[in-house]
Structures are given as C-alpha cells and as structure tokens.
Design a protein around this motif. Structure first.
Motif, PDB file in Angstrom:
ATOM      1  N   SER A  41       0.716  -1.268  -0.005  1.00  0.00           N
ATOM      2  CA  SER A  41       0.230  -0.132   0.081  1.00  0.00           C
ATOM      3  C   SER A  41       0.825   1.165   0.013  1.00  0.00           C
ATOM      4  CB  SER A  41      -0.781  -0.168   1.363  1.00  0.00           C
ATOM      5  OG  SER A  41      -1.856  -1.036   1.252  1.00  0.00           O
ATOM      6  N   PHE A  42       2.128   1.209   0.748  1.00  0.00           N
ATOM      7  CA  PHE A  42       2.903   2.375   0.822  1.00  0.00           C
ATOM      8  C   PHE A  42       3.515   2.657  -0.522  1.00  0.00           C
ATOM      9  CE2 PHE A  42       3.471   2.118   5.660  1.00  0.00           C
ATOM     10  CZ  PHE A  42       2.444   3.169   5.877  1.00  0.00           C
ATOM     11  N   ALA A  43       3.903   1.584  -0.916  1.00  0.00           N
ATOM     12  CA  ALA A  43       4.706   1.682  -2.453  1.00  0.00           C
ATOM     13  C   ALA A  43       3.753   2.031  -3.405  1.00  0.00           C
ATOM     14  CB  ALA A  43       5.193   0.279  -2.946  1.00  0.00           C
ATOM     15  N   ALA A  44       2.423   1.814  -3.479  1.00  0.00           N
ATOM     16  CA  ALA A  44       1.514   1.890  -4.452  1.00  0.00           C
ATOM     17  C   ALA A  44       1.065   3.510  -4.382  1.00  0.00           C
ATOM     18  CB  ALA A  44       0.190   1.173  -4.335  1.00  0.00           C
ATOM     19  N   ALA A  45       0.929   3.991  -2.922  1.00  0.00           N
ATOM     20  CA  ALA A  45       0.698   5.456  -2.919  1.00  0.00           C
ATOM     21  C   ALA A  45       2.024   6.281  -3.367  1.00  0.00           C
ATOM     22  CB  ALA A  45       0.567   5.715  -1.434  1.00  0.00           C
ATOM     23  N   PHE A  46       3.108   5.993  -2.840  1.00  0.00           N
ATOM     24  CA  PHE A  46       4.320   6.606  -3.341  1.00  0.00           C
ATOM     25  C   PHE A  46       4.456   6.695  -4.989  1.00  0.00           C
ATOM     26  CE2 PHE A  46       8.719   6.475  -4.840  1.00  0.00           C
ATOM     27  CZ  PHE A  46       8.964   7.636  -4.470  1.00  0.00           C
ATOM     28  N   PHE A  47       4.352   5.820  -5.451  1.00  0.00           N
ATOM     29  CA  PHE A  47       4.563   5.671  -7.078  1.00  0.00           C
ATOM     30  C   PHE A  47       3.212   6.301  -7.613  1.00  0.00           C
ATOM     31  CE2 PHE A  47       7.533   2.226  -6.283  1.00  0.00           C
ATOM     32  CZ  PHE A  47       8.617   2.595  -6.834  1.00  0.00           C
ATOM     33  N   PHE A  48       2.030   6.341  -7.140  1.00  0.00           N
ATOM     34  CA  PHE A  48       0.924   7.063  -7.600  1.00  0.00           C
ATOM     35  C   PHE A  48       1.178   8.581  -7.559  1.00  0.00           C
ATOM     36  CE2 PHE A  48      -3.013   9.304  -7.086  1.00  0.00           C
ATOM     37  CZ  PHE A  48      -3.538   9.043  -8.223  1.00  0.00           C
ATOM     38  N   GLY A  49       1.836   9.141  -6.325  1.00  0.00           N
ATOM     39  CA  GLY A  49       1.951  10.463  -5.954  1.00  0.00           C
ATOM     40  C   GLY A  49       3.222  10.858  -6.992  1.00  0.00           C
ATOM     41  N   ALA A  50       4.381   9.986  -7.194  1.00  0.00           N
ATOM     42  CA  ALA A  50       5.466  10.304  -7.921  1.00  0.00           C
ATOM     43  C   ALA A  50       5.024  10.364  -9.443  1.00  0.00           C
ATOM     44  CB  ALA A  50       6.568   9.288  -7.735  1.00  0.00           C
ATOM     45  N   ASP A  51       4.035   9.616  -9.902  1.00  0.00           N
ATOM     46  CA  ASP A  51       3.651   9.576 -11.191  1.00  0.00           C
ATOM     47  C   ASP A  51       2.824  10.839 -11.329  1.00  0.00           C
ATOM     48  OD1 ASP A  51       3.178   8.577 -13.902  1.00  0.00           O
ATOM     49  OD2 ASP A  51       1.222   8.152 -13.050  1.00  0.00           O
ATOM     50  N   GLN A  52       2.105  11.236 -10.550  1.00  0.00           N
ATOM     51  CA  GLN A  52       1.116  12.478 -10.989  1.00  0.00           C
ATOM     52  C   GLN A  52       2.112  13.728 -10.837  1.00  0.00           C
ATOM     53  OE1 GLN A  52      -2.297  12.581 -11.142  1.00  0.00           O
ATOM     54  NE2 GLN A  52      -1.980  10.573 -11.527  1.00  0.00           N
ATOM     55  N   LEU A  53       2.905  13.769  -9.910  1.00  0.00           N
ATOM     56  CA  LEU A  53       3.817  14.929  -9.916  1.00  0.00           C
ATOM     57  C   LEU A  53       4.822  15.174 -11.066  1.00  0.00           C
ATOM     58  CD1 LEU A  53       5.100  17.344  -8.236  1.00  0.00           C
ATOM     59  CD2 LEU A  53       6.914  15.481  -7.531  1.00  0.00           C
ATOM     60  N   MET A  54       5.179  13.825 -11.705  1.00  0.00           N
ATOM     61  CA  MET A  54       6.004  13.893 -13.085  1.00  0.00           C
ATOM     62  C   MET A  54       5.164  14.343 -13.920  1.00  0.00           C
ATOM     63  SD  MET A  54       8.951  11.105 -12.532  1.00  0.00           S
ATOM     64  CE  MET A  54       7.866   9.878 -11.678  1.00  0.00           C
ATOM     65  N   GLY A  55       3.763  13.926 -13.990  1.00  0.00           N
ATOM     66  CA  GLY A  55       2.763  14.104 -15.110  1.00  0.00           C
ATOM     67  C   GLY A  55       2.613  15.733 -15.065  1.00  0.00           C
ATOM     68  N   TRP A  56       2.406  16.186 -13.927  1.00  0.00           N
ATOM     69  CA  TRP A  56       2.055  17.780 -13.686  1.00  0.00           C
ATOM     70  C   TRP A  56       3.350  18.489 -14.172  1.00  0.00           C
ATOM     71  CZ3 TRP A  56       4.001  21.099 -10.196  1.00  0.00           C
ATOM     72  CH2 TRP A  56       3.321  22.502  -9.816  1.00  0.00           C
ATOM     73  N   LEU A  57       4.494  18.091 -13.651  1.00  0.00           N
ATOM     74  CA  LEU A  57       5.759  18.880 -14.201  1.00  0.00           C
ATOM     75  C   LEU A  57       5.923  18.565 -15.509  1.00  0.00           C
ATOM     76  CD1 LEU A  57       8.168  17.930 -11.374  1.00  0.00           C
ATOM     77  CD2 LEU A  57       7.050  20.024 -11.840  1.00  0.00           C
ATOM     78  N   MET A  58       5.594  17.634 -16.222  1.00  0.00           N
ATOM     79  CA  MET A  58       5.707  17.602 -17.707  1.00  0.00           C
ATOM     80  C   MET A  58       4.964  18.255 -18.538  1.00  0.00           C
ATOM     81  SD  MET A  58       8.397  15.521 -18.436  1.00  0.00           S
ATOM     82  CE  MET A  58       8.203  15.579 -20.133  1.00  0.00           C
ATOM     83  N   SER A  59       3.510  18.503 -17.912  1.00  0.00           N
ATOM     84  CA  SER A  59       2.480  19.059 -18.533  1.00  0.00           C
ATOM     85  C   SER A  59       2.963  20.733 -18.567  1.00  0.00           C
ATOM     86  CB  SER A  59       1.202  19.004 -17.835  1.00  0.00           C
ATOM     87  OG  SER A  59       1.040  19.349 -16.765  1.00  0.00           O
ATOM     88  N   LEU A  60       3.510  21.251 -17.343  1.00  0.00           N
ATOM     89  CA  LEU A  60       4.042  22.508 -17.107  1.00  0.00           C
ATOM     90  C   LEU A  60       5.167  22.782 -18.222  1.00  0.00           C
ATOM     91  CD1 LEU A  60       4.247  23.208 -13.526  1.00  0.00           C
ATOM     92  CD2 LEU A  60       2.627  24.278 -15.049  1.00  0.00           C
ATOM     93  N   VAL A  61       5.984  21.862 -18.365  1.00  0.00           N
ATOM     94  CA  VAL A  61       7.259  22.092 -19.324  1.00  0.00           C
ATOM     95  C   VAL A  61       6.908  22.025 -20.722  1.00  0.00           C
ATOM     96  CG1 VAL A  61       9.176  20.893 -20.235  1.00  0.00           C
ATOM     97  CG2 VAL A  61       8.998  21.151 -17.874  1.00  0.00           C
ATOM     98  N   LEU A  62       5.819  21.208 -21.158  1.00  0.00           N
ATOM     99  CA  LEU A  62       5.407  20.885 -22.590  1.00  0.00           C
ATOM    100  C   LEU A  62       4.420  22.065 -23.015  1.00  0.00           C
ATOM    101  CD1 LEU A  62       4.911  17.068 -22.730  1.00  0.00           C
ATOM    102  CD2 LEU A  62       6.797  18.624 -23.579  1.00  0.00           C
ATOM    103  N   ASN A  63       3.744  22.888 -22.027  1.00  0.00           N
ATOM    104  CA  ASN A  63       2.834  23.859 -22.420  1.00  0.00           C
ATOM    105  C   ASN A  63       3.460  25.164 -22.113  1.00  0.00           C
ATOM    106  OD1 ASN A  63       0.664  21.977 -22.839  1.00  0.00           O
ATOM    107  ND2 ASN A  63       0.051  22.117 -20.590  1.00  0.00           N
ATOM    108  N   VAL A  64       4.672  25.289 -22.142  1.00  0.00           N
ATOM    109  CA  VAL A  64       5.125  26.879 -21.817  1.00  0.00           C
ATOM    110  C   VAL A  64       5.188  27.485 -23.351  1.00  0.00           C
ATOM    111  CG1 VAL A  64       7.373  27.800 -21.498  1.00  0.00           C
ATOM    112  CG2 VAL A  64       6.824  25.999 -20.212  1.00  0.00           C
ATOM    113  N   GLY A  65       5.566  26.649 -24.543  1.00  0.00           N
ATOM    114  CA  GLY A  65       5.477  27.526 -25.639  1.00  0.00           C
ATOM    115  C   GLY A  65       4.008  27.441 -26.409  1.00  0.00           C
ATOM    116  N   ALA A  66       2.968  26.955 -25.689  1.00  0.00           N
ATOM    117  CA  ALA A  66       1.703  26.880 -26.476  1.00  0.00           C
ATOM    118  C   ALA A  66       1.114  28.179 -25.869  1.00  0.00           C
ATOM    119  CB  ALA A  66       0.812  25.833 -25.919  1.00  0.00           C
TER     120      ALA A  66
END
Length: 66
Positions: A41-66
């Motif tokens: 459960s801890f590992a699943a929560a950690f990886f879910f949070g890390a995935d959400q954070l990286m997805g959010w950061l990538m959307s910020l980086v990729l939407n800079v030029g739009a």
C-alpha cells in the motif's frame, strides 16, 4: 549425472525432507501477510504520487510554448 531412483524412494525422500522444514505458525503467517499488504500500500501510494507529480511537471514544461 545424478543416479535415478524409483518413484517410491523419491516420495520417501521428499516426505523425509518435508518433515525437516520449520513451518511458520498461524500468527507469524498473519503478521507477515499484514506487513506485506502495508508495504504494498505504501509503495502504491508513493508511485502514484510520484507519477502524478511528474505528469504535472511535464505538462508545465510542454505547455510553456503554447
């Protein structure tokens, strides 16, 4: 190459070796199972949070030029 034994002798050897095994008690099995479930459960929560954070950061980086 290993020598061949007949099936009856093999089963006797298996039974002999199985009797030497120290089997866990019911309590030990329940505690181990609970610990595995908690850690999964801890590992699943950690990886879910890390995935959400990286997805959010990538959307910020990729939407800079739009």
């Amino acid at each position: 190459m290993a020598s061949k034994t007949n099936p009856f002798t093999f089963l006797q050897q298996v039974r002999s070796e199985t009797s030497k095994v120290t089997w866990p008690s019911r309590r030990e099995t329940m505690i181990s199972t609970l610990m595995v479930l908690v850690m999964v459960s801890f590992a699943a929560a950690f990886f879910f949070g890390a995935d959400q954070l990286m997805g959010w950061l990538m959307s910020l980086v990729l939407n800079v030029g739009a």
